[in-house]
Write a protein that holds these residues in place. Sequence first.
Motif, mmCIF file in Angstrom:
data_model
loop_
_atom_site.group_PDB
_atom_site.id
_atom_site.type_symbol
_atom_site.label_atom_id
_atom_site.label_comp_id
_atom_site.label_asym_id
_atom_site.label_seq_id
_atom_site.Cartn_x
_atom_site.Cartn_y
_atom_site.Cartn_z
ATOM 1 N N GLU A 46 42.390 65.446 -46.580
ATOM 2 C CA GLU A 46 43.771 65.046 -46.298
ATOM 3 C C GLU A 46 44.089 63.660 -46.850
ATOM 4 O O GLU A 46 43.222 62.795 -46.889
ATOM 5 C CB GLU A 46 44.020 65.057 -44.788
ATOM 6 C CG GLU A 46 43.886 66.437 -44.185
ATOM 7 C CD GLU A 46 44.069 66.445 -42.673
ATOM 8 O OE1 GLU A 46 44.698 67.384 -42.191
ATOM 9 O OE2 GLU A 46 43.587 65.509 -41.999
ATOM 10 N N TRP A 47 45.338 63.496 -47.261
ATOM 11 C CA TRP A 47 45.883 62.220 -47.690
ATOM 12 C C TRP A 47 47.268 62.082 -47.071
ATOM 13 O O TRP A 47 47.989 63.068 -46.919
ATOM 14 C CB TRP A 47 46.016 62.149 -49.212
ATOM 15 C CG TRP A 47 44.714 62.176 -49.936
ATOM 16 C CD1 TRP A 47 43.957 61.099 -50.290
ATOM 17 C CD2 TRP A 47 43.997 63.318 -50.410
ATOM 18 N NE1 TRP A 47 42.819 61.508 -50.954
ATOM 19 C CE2 TRP A 47 42.821 62.872 -51.042
ATOM 20 C CE3 TRP A 47 44.239 64.702 -50.363
ATOM 21 C CZ2 TRP A 47 41.901 63.729 -51.615
ATOM 22 C CZ3 TRP A 47 43.319 65.558 -50.933
ATOM 23 C CH2 TRP A 47 42.163 65.070 -51.546
ATOM 24 N N ASP A 48 47.639 60.859 -46.716
ATOM 25 C CA ASP A 48 48.969 60.623 -46.150
ATOM 26 C C ASP A 48 50.054 60.779 -47.208
ATOM 27 O O ASP A 48 51.103 61.348 -46.938
ATOM 28 C CB ASP A 48 49.064 59.220 -45.535
ATOM 29 C CG ASP A 48 48.199 59.079 -44.297
ATOM 30 O OD1 ASP A 48 47.984 60.098 -43.599
ATOM 31 O OD2 ASP A 48 47.726 57.960 -44.037
ATOM 32 N N ALA A 49 49.800 60.259 -48.402
ATOM 33 C CA ALA A 49 50.818 60.304 -49.453
ATOM 34 C C ALA A 49 50.164 60.130 -50.819
ATOM 35 O O ALA A 49 49.111 59.510 -50.944
ATOM 36 C CB ALA A 49 51.855 59.209 -49.245
ATOM 37 N N ILE A 50 50.825 60.708 -51.827
ATOM 38 C CA ILE A 50 50.465 60.465 -53.222
ATOM 39 C C ILE A 50 51.768 60.138 -53.937
ATOM 40 O O ILE A 50 52.692 60.954 -53.965
ATOM 41 C CB ILE A 50 49.795 61.673 -53.892
ATOM 42 C CG1 ILE A 50 48.577 62.150 -53.096
ATOM 43 C CG2 ILE A 50 49.391 61.328 -55.329
ATOM 44 C CD1 ILE A 50 47.961 63.436 -53.623
#
Length: 110
Positions: A46-50
């Motif tokens: 998971e990543w918060d934003a790209i």
Amino acid sequence: MHGRLIAALAAALALAGCGGPKLEVANDSGVPITGISIGLSGSTYEWDAIEASSSVSRDLRGPVSGLLVISYTSGINSISDTLAVPQECEDASSVSIWISGDATSVRYDI
């Protein structure tokens, strides 16, 4: 001296090949995407934003197989794709995912 140089070069090349499979996600959509979740081989990444025109990567926790589930939010739209990993792509050395405005592309490096 020549022998030491060859040994050092061989060691450097061996180290360059070390490490497990990699997962890379690139945002080619032109807008930031948020809440990115990639499910692969029983693990979730998971990543918060790209940000637009950016990419992120992580080491994969195991061999590549099963289903690839890609979920993210772009603006007010929530997108989710589920793809089967092709049998000939199992145990890939890397998985690259490109998210663009109208499609998601996946490349498996064997």
